[in-house]
Design a protein around this motif. Structure first.
Motif, PDB file in Angstrom:
ATOM      1  N   VAL A 118      69.648  10.438  -2.177  1.00 23.46           N
ATOM      2  CA  VAL A 118      69.922  11.566  -3.065  1.00 23.46           C
ATOM      3  C   VAL A 118      70.798  12.579  -2.346  1.00 23.46           C
ATOM      4  N   LEU A 119      71.491  13.369  -3.149  1.00 23.81           N
ATOM      5  CA  LEU A 119      72.284  14.473  -2.654  1.00 23.81           C
ATOM      6  C   LEU A 119      71.550  15.755  -3.021  1.00 23.81           C
ATOM      7  N   CYS A 120      71.249  16.579  -2.042  1.00 22.78           N
ATOM      8  CA  CYS A 120      70.610  17.874  -2.269  1.00 22.78           C
ATOM      9  C   CYS A 120      71.690  18.941  -2.110  1.00 22.78           C
ATOM     10  N   GLU A 121      72.002  19.608  -3.209  1.00 19.81           N
ATOM     11  CA  GLU A 121      73.151  20.513  -3.257  1.00 19.81           C
ATOM     12  C   GLU A 121      72.728  21.939  -2.948  1.00 19.81           C
ATOM     13  N   GLY A 122      73.414  22.532  -1.986  1.00 17.92           N
ATOM     14  CA  GLY A 122      73.184  23.940  -1.672  1.00 17.92           C
ATOM     15  C   GLY A 122      73.923  24.854  -2.631  1.00 17.92           C
ATOM     16  N   ARG A 123      73.977  26.149  -2.277  1.00 17.39           N
ATOM     17  CA  ARG A 123      74.502  27.147  -3.207  1.00 17.39           C
ATOM     18  C   ARG A 123      75.969  27.531  -2.950  1.00 17.39           C
ATOM     19  N   SER A 124      76.572  27.002  -1.891  1.00 15.61           N
ATOM     20  CA  SER A 124      77.944  27.394  -1.559  1.00 15.61           C
ATOM     21  C   SER A 124      78.963  26.652  -2.409  1.00 15.61           C
ATOM     22  N   ASP A 125      80.204  27.173  -2.423  1.00 15.58           N
ATOM     23  CA  ASP A 125      81.281  26.486  -3.135  1.00 15.58           C
ATOM     24  C   ASP A 125      81.556  25.123  -2.505  1.00 15.58           C
ATOM     25  N   GLY A 126      81.471  25.049  -1.183  1.00 17.93           N
ATOM     26  CA  GLY A 126      81.686  23.765  -0.523  1.00 17.93           C
ATOM     27  C   GLY A 126      80.645  22.738  -0.937  1.00 17.93           C
ATOM     28  N   ALA A 127      79.399  23.184  -1.108  1.00 20.37           N
ATOM     29  CA  ALA A 127      78.339  22.280  -1.557  1.00 20.37           C
ATOM     30  C   ALA A 127      78.633  21.773  -2.963  1.00 20.37           C
ATOM     31  N   LYS A 128      79.033  22.680  -3.832  1.00 22.10           N
ATOM     32  CA  LYS A 128      79.354  22.279  -5.208  1.00 22.10           C
ATOM     33  C   LYS A 128      80.538  21.307  -5.220  1.00 22.10           C
ATOM     34  N   ALA A 129      81.546  21.583  -4.389  1.00 27.33           N
ATOM     35  CA  ALA A 129      82.734  20.728  -4.361  1.00 27.33           C
ATOM     36  C   ALA A 129      82.378  19.311  -3.920  1.00 27.33           C
ATOM     37  N   LEU A 130      81.630  19.187  -2.820  1.00 27.90           N
ATOM     38  CA  LEU A 130      81.279  17.850  -2.328  1.00 27.90           C
ATOM     39  C   LEU A 130      80.331  17.149  -3.287  1.00 27.90           C
ATOM     40  N   SER A 131      79.374  17.873  -3.824  1.00 26.01           N
ATOM     41  CA  SER A 131      78.421  17.276  -4.763  1.00 26.01           C
ATOM     42  C   SER A 131      79.143  16.715  -5.991  1.00 26.01           C
ATOM     43  N   THR A 134      85.593  29.300   2.563  1.00 22.45           N
ATOM     44  CA  THR A 134      84.701  28.241   2.063  1.00 22.45           C
ATOM     45  C   THR A 134      85.140  26.840   2.478  1.00 22.45           C
ATOM     46  N   ARG A 135      86.232  26.725   3.236  1.00 20.59           N
ATOM     47  CA  ARG A 135      86.843  25.404   3.483  1.00 20.59           C
ATOM     48  C   ARG A 135      85.908  24.442   4.232  1.00 20.59           C
ATOM     49  N   LEU A 136      85.081  24.946   5.137  1.00 16.89           N
ATOM     50  CA  LEU A 136      84.204  24.087   5.932  1.00 16.89           C
ATOM     51  C   LEU A 136      82.934  23.773   5.151  1.00 16.89           C
ATOM     52  N   VAL A 137      82.636  22.455   5.030  1.00 17.93           N
ATOM     53  CA  VAL A 137      81.419  22.015   4.354  1.00 17.93           C
ATOM     54  C   VAL A 137      80.531  21.323   5.383  1.00 17.93           C
TER      55      VAL A 137
END
Length: 207
Positions: free
Chosen positions: A67-80, A123-126
């Motif tokens: 599973v993918l557990c998505e955090g609250r950052s823009d990088g998290a949303k982008a990768l998810s 936000t570039r670093l995920v």
């Protein structure tokens, strides 16, 4: 006396001739017979030792859901969102070394259709915390460069076992967690990662 002179003279001549004759020169020494050159027997060539066959990296086992557990950052949303769209296509065709069929199957859940947030300097670093077996399978090496090229984000990965991922989940130390569903379920509600998505399933285990 004269009658003996001639015979004596002749005898003296003969004697002088015999004494003055050079002795026969010794015959030239006969050359020793030359021994035939030794024939060198080539040393036997060692048989080539075959390279050891690499041990298989995977074994057929029970199905494992990641599973993918998505955090609250823009990088998290982008990768998810990318992993649940284009990333699913990449996983579906991913064949690691040692297998002749794709390692992963894709859950039937609806694919992500949300827009991926644009990357900024802030936000570039995920930061990605991943299950060690997922990393060792090689699928992240297929996923993340494609994600970076498509989105402009840069993924920083560290991996560990369930205890490492549990610590990351408790501290909110990553933008995204990629872990076994059973490990994520054991953590209960994760404050920093409110959203979870079934990402891929596999019936292989990394040895």
């Amino acid at each position: 006396m004269k009658k003996y002179a001639v015979p004596l003279f002749l005898a003296a001549c003969l004697l002088l001739t015999a004494c003055g004759k050079a002795p026969d020169e010794p015959a030239a020494p006969t050359a020793e017979p030359t021994a035939a050159p030794e024939t060198l027997t080539p040393e036997p060539t060692a048989e080539p030792v075959p390279e050891p066959t690499a041990a298989p990296r995977f074994a057929v086992g029970d199905e494992t859901v990641y599973v993918l557990c998505e955090g609250r950052s823009d990088g998290a949303k982008a990768l998810s969102r990318w992993l649940r769209s284009e990333g699913k296509d990449a996983a579906e065709s991913f064949i690691p070394d040692g297998l002749d069929t794709p390692m992963y199957t894709i859950p039937a859940a609806e694919r992500a259709s949300e827009e991926i947030p644009a990357a900024t300097d802030e936000t570039r670093l995920v930061r990605v915390a991943a299950d060690a077996q997922l990393l060792e399978s090689g699928v992240l090496a297929a996923w993340l460069p494609a994600f970076e090229a498509a989105s402009g984000y840069v993924a920083e990965v560290y991996a560990g076992d369930a205890s490492v991922l549990a610590a990351a989940a408790a501290a909110g130390g990553a933008d995204v967690l990629l872990m076994k569903k059973t490990d994520a379920s054991a953590l209960g509600t994760m404050t920093h990662y409110p959203l979870r998505y079934e990402l891929v399933s596999t019936i292989y285990s990394v040895l």
